[in-house]
Motif scaffolding. Structure first.
Motif, PDB file in Angstrom:
ATOM      1  N   ASP A 119       8.469  -1.836  -4.290  1.00  0.00           N
ATOM      2  CA  ASP A 119       7.912  -3.160  -4.628  1.00  0.00           C
ATOM      3  C   ASP A 119       6.723  -3.493  -3.736  1.00  0.00           C
ATOM      4  O   ASP A 119       5.708  -4.005  -4.203  1.00  0.00           O
ATOM      5  N   ARG A 120       6.836  -3.191  -2.456  1.00  0.00           N
ATOM      6  CA  ARG A 120       5.740  -3.463  -1.518  1.00  0.00           C
ATOM      7  C   ARG A 120       4.502  -2.641  -1.871  1.00  0.00           C
ATOM      8  O   ARG A 120       3.375  -3.140  -1.868  1.00  0.00           O
ATOM      9  N   LEU A 121       4.713  -1.358  -2.171  1.00  0.00           N
ATOM     10  CA  LEU A 121       3.593  -0.496  -2.538  1.00  0.00           C
ATOM     11  C   LEU A 121       2.893  -1.017  -3.788  1.00  0.00           C
ATOM     12  O   LEU A 121       1.667  -0.974  -3.881  1.00  0.00           O
ATOM     13  N   LYS A 122       3.653  -1.523  -4.728  1.00  0.00           N
ATOM     14  CA  LYS A 122       3.054  -2.062  -5.954  1.00  0.00           C
ATOM     15  C   LYS A 122       2.316  -3.374  -5.684  1.00  0.00           C
ATOM     16  O   LYS A 122       1.225  -3.590  -6.201  1.00  0.00           O
ATOM     17  N   LYS A 123       2.906  -4.211  -4.861  1.00  0.00           N
ATOM     18  CA  LYS A 123       2.322  -5.542  -4.621  1.00  0.00           C
ATOM     19  C   LYS A 123       1.120  -5.491  -3.670  1.00  0.00           C
ATOM     20  O   LYS A 123       0.123  -6.184  -3.889  1.00  0.00           O
ATOM     21  N   HIS A 124       1.209  -4.687  -2.612  1.00  0.00           N
ATOM     22  CA  HIS A 124       0.189  -4.724  -1.559  1.00  0.00           C
ATOM     23  C   HIS A 124      -0.711  -3.497  -1.480  1.00  0.00           C
ATOM     24  O   HIS A 124      -1.738  -3.537  -0.800  1.00  0.00           O
ATOM     25  N   ASN A 125      -0.324  -2.409  -2.117  1.00  0.00           N
ATOM     26  CA  ASN A 125      -1.072  -1.165  -1.928  1.00  0.00           C
ATOM     27  C   ASN A 125      -1.697  -0.626  -3.213  1.00  0.00           C
ATOM     28  O   ASN A 125      -2.216   0.483  -3.217  1.00  0.00           O
TER      29      ASN A 125
END
Length: 149
Positions: A119-125
């Motif tokens: 989720d973090r990779l999708k949202k921030h990266n």
């Protein structure tokens, strides 16, 4: 690079903490001569460094995941790569040809943590898609076999 250099490299691949004296006994040279050879191999870029090999399960991260990553079209690959420094569970990353842009090796404690990482990779990266697989075990291969190729 001669046979002795290859023997020294094979020994260091298997035990990066071997002393010059131990290596010297192995190749039948003085520890000073071995030190000179290893310094030359470092200077020539053959040896880039020495690292500890960690057991991630002992560190509470017994899930290893291979995740193929496709970036959004607008994401700069260099920016994506810099952003990986902020995701400590990503222990290696390779840029690829083909359908996916990158393959990440991720270590985590459980599925919930993996979900948070994705989720973090999708949202921030700038990750558009992640295709992830659980590593069941690593196949033990002799690390020094490349020297015989």
């Amino acid at each position: 690079m001669d046979r002795i250099d290859r023997e020294l490299l094979a020994a260091l691949i298997n035990d990066g903490r071997a002393t010059y004296q131990e290596l010297g006994r192995l190749v039948r040279l003085s520890s000073n001569t071995v030190a000179d050879r290893i310094r030359r191999l470092r200077k020539d870029g053959v040896i880039r460094g020495y690292r500890a090999e960690l057991d991630y399960a002992v560190l509470g991260r017994d899930m290893q995941i291979m995740s193929d990553i496709r970036l959004q079209d607008t994401v700069d690959p260099a920016e994506f790569e810099r952003g990986l420094d902020d995701v400590p569970q990503v222990i290696s990353a390779s840029r690829l040809t083909g359908e996916y842009n990158y393959q990440l090796r991720i270590v985590c404690a459980n599925a919930l943590e993996l979900e948070g990482i994705i989720d973090r990779l999708k949202k921030h990266n700038g990750v558009r898609q992640a295709h992830s697989r659980l590593v069941l075990h690593e196949v033990p291969l002799a690390r020094d076999r490349i020297l015989g190729a």
